[in-house]
Structure formats: structure tokens, C-alpha cells
Motif scaffolding. Structure first.
Motif, PDB file in Angstrom:
ATOM      1  N   LEU A  99       1.690  35.649  46.347  1.00 11.91           N
ATOM      2  CA  LEU A  99       3.010  35.078  46.979  1.00 11.91           C
ATOM      3  C   LEU A  99       3.607  33.964  46.665  1.00 11.91           C
ATOM      4  O   LEU A  99       4.811  33.814  46.457  1.00 11.91           O
ATOM      5  CB  LEU A  99       2.688  34.896  48.648  1.00 11.91           C
ATOM      6  CG  LEU A  99       3.730  33.900  49.003  1.00 11.91           C
ATOM      7  CD1 LEU A  99       4.808  34.997  49.591  1.00 11.91           C
ATOM      8  CD2 LEU A  99       2.862  32.927  50.475  1.00 11.91           C
ATOM      9  N   HIS A 100       2.833  33.609  45.885  1.00 11.05           N
ATOM     10  CA  HIS A 100       3.028  32.047  44.979  1.00 11.05           C
ATOM     11  C   HIS A 100       4.343  32.811  43.654  1.00 11.05           C
ATOM     12  O   HIS A 100       4.948  32.024  43.156  1.00 11.05           O
ATOM     13  CB  HIS A 100       2.592  31.531  44.002  1.00 11.05           C
ATOM     14  CG  HIS A 100       0.760  30.772  45.188  1.00 11.05           C
ATOM     15  ND1 HIS A 100      -0.377  30.367  44.851  1.00 11.05           N
ATOM     16  CD2 HIS A 100       1.395  30.125  46.540  1.00 11.05           C
ATOM     17  CE1 HIS A 100      -0.501  29.795  46.128  1.00 11.05           C
ATOM     18  NE2 HIS A 100       0.075  29.468  46.903  1.00 11.05           N
ATOM     19  N   ALA A 101       3.492  33.899  42.940  1.00 13.55           N
ATOM     20  CA  ALA A 101       4.290  34.677  42.125  1.00 13.55           C
ATOM     21  C   ALA A 101       5.656  34.767  42.871  1.00 13.55           C
ATOM     22  O   ALA A 101       7.076  34.929  42.039  1.00 13.55           O
ATOM     23  CB  ALA A 101       3.737  35.680  41.652  1.00 13.55           C
ATOM     24  N   LYS A 102       5.848  35.278  43.636  1.00 10.84           N
ATOM     25  CA  LYS A 102       6.778  35.880  44.072  1.00 10.84           C
ATOM     26  C   LYS A 102       7.755  34.825  44.457  1.00 10.84           C
ATOM     27  O   LYS A 102       8.958  34.654  44.248  1.00 10.84           O
ATOM     28  CB  LYS A 102       6.595  36.640  45.763  1.00 10.84           C
ATOM     29  CG  LYS A 102       7.821  37.067  46.451  1.00 10.84           C
ATOM     30  CD  LYS A 102       8.182  36.992  48.169  1.00 10.84           C
ATOM     31  CE  LYS A 102       8.492  37.770  48.557  1.00 10.84           C
ATOM     32  NZ  LYS A 102       9.512  36.798  49.587  1.00 10.84           N
ATOM     33  N   LEU A 103       7.302  33.680  44.535  1.00 12.30           N
ATOM     34  CA  LEU A 103       8.215  32.848  45.574  1.00 12.30           C
ATOM     35  C   LEU A 103       8.698  31.856  44.051  1.00 12.30           C
ATOM     36  O   LEU A 103       9.735  31.553  43.745  1.00 12.30           O
ATOM     37  CB  LEU A 103       7.374  31.506  46.129  1.00 12.30           C
ATOM     38  CG  LEU A 103       7.152  31.581  47.429  1.00 12.30           C
ATOM     39  CD1 LEU A 103       5.988  30.777  48.542  1.00 12.30           C
ATOM     40  CD2 LEU A 103       8.662  32.247  48.626  1.00 12.30           C
ATOM     41  N   ALA A 104       8.141  31.975  42.786  1.00 15.92           N
ATOM     42  CA  ALA A 104       8.661  31.139  42.000  1.00 15.92           C
ATOM     43  C   ALA A 104      10.085  32.505  41.069  1.00 15.92           C
ATOM     44  O   ALA A 104      10.486  31.761  41.035  1.00 15.92           O
ATOM     45  CB  ALA A 104       7.605  31.462  40.733  1.00 15.92           C
ATOM     46  N   PHE A 105       9.199  33.990  41.595  1.00 19.80           N
ATOM     47  CA  PHE A 105      10.627  34.895  41.291  1.00 19.80           C
ATOM     48  C   PHE A 105      12.257  34.303  41.894  1.00 19.80           C
ATOM     49  O   PHE A 105      13.118  34.523  41.263  1.00 19.80           O
ATOM     50  CB  PHE A 105      10.159  36.728  41.363  1.00 19.80           C
ATOM     51  CG  PHE A 105       9.092  36.727  39.919  1.00 19.80           C
ATOM     52  CD1 PHE A 105       9.245  36.421  38.795  1.00 19.80           C
ATOM     53  CD2 PHE A 105       8.312  37.815  40.415  1.00 19.80           C
ATOM     54  CE1 PHE A 105       8.772  36.135  37.963  1.00 19.80           C
ATOM     55  CE2 PHE A 105       7.022  37.135  39.236  1.00 19.80           C
ATOM     56  CZ  PHE A 105       7.730  36.818  37.929  1.00 19.80           C
ATOM     57  N   VAL A 106      11.650  33.984  43.453  1.00 17.53           N
ATOM     58  CA  VAL A 106      12.881  33.686  44.437  1.00 17.53           C
ATOM     59  C   VAL A 106      14.050  32.490  44.039  1.00 17.53           C
ATOM     60  O   VAL A 106      14.614  32.806  44.020  1.00 17.53           O
ATOM     61  CB  VAL A 106      12.402  33.724  45.856  1.00 17.53           C
ATOM     62  CG1 VAL A 106      13.939  33.655  46.655  1.00 17.53           C
ATOM     63  CG2 VAL A 106      11.605  35.534  46.199  1.00 17.53           C
TER      64      VAL A 106
END
Length: 163
Positions: free
Chosen positions: A102-109
Motif C-alpha cells: 500500500l505504501h508503494a502504491k501510494l508512492a506511485f500515485v
């Protein structure tokens, strides 16, 4: 515009009369918002490619400026905002902001949002006849949203950093 009004009415109905399956409704609206945002992020650089080839000050250039501005303001900005609001709600209500994926996804977003803002600044540059990129460079820049989209989908579906 009709779609935005419909979206707002559905959201208002959900807030006024929360269904038992509120999570599914929020998730569905989040997916619609993300699809709309991504459509704009994938289409806008294509417009930039064609706009780059149009003569400055021509009728065609003016048409591209109008198309770019409307796409960004009427579709992309609201879709991005809804994606963020609904996505953060889901991240909190379901996962409590926990999980490496989720943290990686948010970083990509966040990076995708930076691309969105960059494209907005490029619209202003085109409006001032100050585009700094060639059509070939725009073809390369056109790939950024697609690459980020793939990474985000992998984070959400595969969840590679969970555990």
C-alpha cells in the motif's frame, strides 16, 4: 459534464442513505474515477504530440489548446481528486494505511499526481506558445502514465510487499 453530475448524485445518495455494502460502492466509484483519470493522462500527451506539429497561432493550434484545457479541467482534475479521496478512504477503512504494498502504491500515485501537475503546466506553456518538447520527446513522456499505471495495478492485485 453529465457523467460528473451523475457521479455526484450517486455519491450524495450513498452519503445520505449508506448501503450495507458501502465498501463496494466506494470501491466501484474509485475504479470509475481512476479509469477516467487514466484516460486523460494517456490521451493528453497524444494531444501534445499533435499540438507540437501544429503551426503556432494557427486555428489547429488554438483547437488543441481548447481540447487540452477542457480535458484537464473538466475530466482529469475532478477524476484525480475523486481518485484520491475515495482511495484514501479505502486505504484507511480497509487497511488502516498498513502494508508495504500500500505504501508503494501510494508512492506511485504521488508520482502519477506529479505527472498530472506537470502536464497541467505544459498546457499553460502551450497556451503561451512556449512548449519545450519535441513530438518525439512527447512520445517518450506519453509512456510515463502507462508505466505508473502498470506498477500501481501490480501493487493492488499482487501485493508483492505484504507480509
Amino acid at each position: 459534464m453529465i457523467v460528473l453530475v451523475f457521479f455526484a448524485l450517486v455519491a450524495a445518495a450513498i452519503v445520505a442513505y449508506p448501503p450495507d455494502d458501502l465498501y463496494l460502492w466506494v470501491k466501484a466509484l474509485h475504479i470509475v474515477a481512476v479509469i477516467s483519470w487514466m484516460a486523460g493522462l494517456l490521451y493528453l500527451p497524444r494531444l501534445f504530440i499533435y499540438h507540437t506539429d501544429a503551426a503556432k497561432g494557427s486555428e489547429l493550434s488554438e483547437t488543441f489548446m481548447t481540447m487540452e484545457r477542457r480535458l484537464y479541467r473538466v475530466i482529469m482534475n475532478p477524476a484525480m481528486m475523486l481518485s484520491w479521496v475515495l482511495g484514501l478512504y479505502l486505504a484507511w477503512s480497509v487497511y488502516r494505511f498498513q502494508g508495504g504494498w500500500l505504501h508503494a502504491k501510494l508512492a506511485f500515485v504521488v508520482v502519477l499526481t506529479a505527472v498530472h501537475v506537470f502536464f497541467g503546466r505544459c498546457i499553460v506553456a502551450f497556451a503561451q506558445d512556449a512548449n519545450r518538447f519535441s513530438a518525439r520527446q512527447w512520445r517518450f513522456l506519453n509512456e510515463m502514465p502507462a508505466l505508473l499505471m502498470v506498477l500501481i495495478v501490480i501493487m493492488v492485485v499482487v501485493k508483492p510487499f505484504s507480509g
